[in-house]
Design an enzyme around this catalytic site. Sequence first.
Site, PDB file in Angstrom:
ATOM      1  N   HIS A 136       0.831  -1.208   0.000  1.00 16.07           N
ATOM      2  CA  HIS A 136       0.000   0.000   0.000  1.00 16.07           C
ATOM      3  C   HIS A 136       0.867   1.259   0.000  1.00 16.07           C
ATOM      4  CE1 HIS A 136      -3.553   2.398   0.670  1.00 16.07           C
ATOM      5  NE2 HIS A 136      -2.948   2.986   1.690  1.00 16.07           N
ATOM      6  N   CYS A 174       6.198  -7.997 -32.275  1.00 12.48           N
ATOM      7  CA  CYS A 174       6.891  -8.664 -31.192  1.00 12.48           C
ATOM      8  C   CYS A 174       8.283  -9.123 -31.618  1.00 12.48           C
ATOM      9  CB  CYS A 174       6.081  -9.824 -30.641  1.00 12.48           C
ATOM     10  SG  CYS A 174       5.872 -11.150 -31.813  1.00 12.48           S
TER      11      CYS A 174
END
Lengths: 89, 547
Positions: free
Chosen positions: B180, B478
């Site tokens: 957090h 890619c």
Amino acid sequence: MPSQTVVVGSKVGLHARPASLLVKASSGSGLSVTVGKPGEKAVNAASLLSVLALGIQNGDTVQITVSDGASADALLAQLIEIVATDQDE
Amino acid sequence: MNSLVGIGVSPGVAVGKACRIAQITSVGPIPATPRKVFDSLNLVVADLERAAKTVELDIVRDVLGVQAMMASDPALIEAIGARLSQDIEYKDVRPDIIDSFRGFKTALSALGGYFAERIVDLDDILSQLLNKLAGTEHQLINLAEPSIVIADELTPSDTAHINLNYALALVVAKGGPTSHAAIVARGLGIPAIVGCKRALEIEDGSVLLVDGRQGKIYIDPKATEVESAQLREEALRARAAAVVGPGRLKDGSHITLLANVSDVNGAIEAAAAGADGIGLLRTELLFIDSTSEPTVEDQVATYKKIFDLMQGRRVIVRTLDAGSDKQIPYLNSSKEQNPALGIRGWRLTRTHDAVLERQLEAISKAAEGISLELWVMAPMVSTPAEANDFATRARALGIKKVGVMIETPAAAIHAEKVLLEVDFGSIGTNDLAQYVMASDRMDSRLSDLATTWNPAVLRTIQIACESANKLNKTNGVCGEAASDPYLAAVLLGLGVTSLSMVPSAIAEVREFLSTLDLATCVEVATLALNADSAQEAESLVKENLQR
């Protein structure tokens, strides 16, 4: 009792915002609402912890059932809409 | 002790006074009646709702809102009521309350991913409830002046009780990159260091220099230390205005930046590099490393490890690309005249169909229960029929996003039909260049031919992009080309919408793209398309995009 199945639209499944919205709409309705995978045990849709514990993922089908009442059909339609939409978009 | 280290989770440099947040955890037995427990729980809910209304940071407000819902959850109240069922004063309600929370924590933990992250919230509510009952609840901490917040751990309710406008930086003893405290710091744009085990040795009021990029804290720093840290940070910021966060062009348009990954370590690097996900998960390693086909269970275990690391993000899995330069003895047994043009990629279904079926099954199984955007694609597809075959089989196994590599000229030229069968395309520039130029990419004598810079290759990519955009399908790159910042700009100009590259290239590409707008990309792409050779295309683009 009005009941309907719906495919979960949220990318993260029934978690975070979609779950909160479902719980808020259910608990504020005055009617009893349950949610669960079809054929499995349904839980109280007004309980965030119970809804989370179902572990519903994106693309899963869930069944929502609302107890009989004056606005039951309208509530069911609202809940189906919440679950079908990707709230995080 | 002049300096301490931890994990830097939010970049930046801050200098200021340390302010230690004292956190009290109630200890000893808590005598209470059930009524008092429920009253206290209601007070916790009221606290959370009040805090949610006043806090400015969206992310903290959302967390507090969810916590308020959890603390007033009928199922939680029922669980507590079932354990404290008699209307008496219990000698110690703590064990029963902890027990009531445990069932929910176990259930969420078993689900993993996003769901397991909510356990932190339950723990936070639990400690608030116990503190409320024991009368040891923590006070609103008012930072009197701009300060560096030092704490053992910062929970959502802690952050709600701190006037974060005055927080210059956060230094926390516990936690990791996704804690957090880290999220809050990034939200506030202030430096943060977590996992700094000795954080609590810092004395209240001492002057600190916090370098969130390096994960270092200097106590009573010298003026020179402060100056050099600030200069370094400024230089880095000036150079890379957008080193963190999602890829964006100068005009703000979003560019998905993904990583090419072959194993678990690559996935860790990808996450550290801030990739939006994996744009190419190669699955050959597992097959190359064994002497026979790995079992579905082995495959599930390997894929799962990588998926777990990529929770909440996109992962594009490429099905087995055996053959050509990636020979797997038990699969590519017959001798081929032209391996690059032979049985490779999805063509393996012609000889070893069940192997690919089992792999698709393993990929689908591995993603079960993990919150991620699973995309799966087949390599070496050249016709709509092959694309359809792959899509039908992958979808039958519950895979929702299916795509194909665009690495054969046929797939690019006929993209309008090929992509119609699937949800997305992904351009493999290495093989596409090799096939368009009919030049072996492993032969160094032909390296001037087998390069994406060749105008003919770029034109082929453009054709594929035009079809993809017309059909409204995602079309990424890619190949190695995406890791060259200049080529990345050209690719975007050709109509590519996402780039996947080696994790280590992401920061540089992200920084370079943030200095360009789409019009510039289109301009240089046009220059390159109209050049006579790969060399001319490359130098024209580089001249026009001075870094």
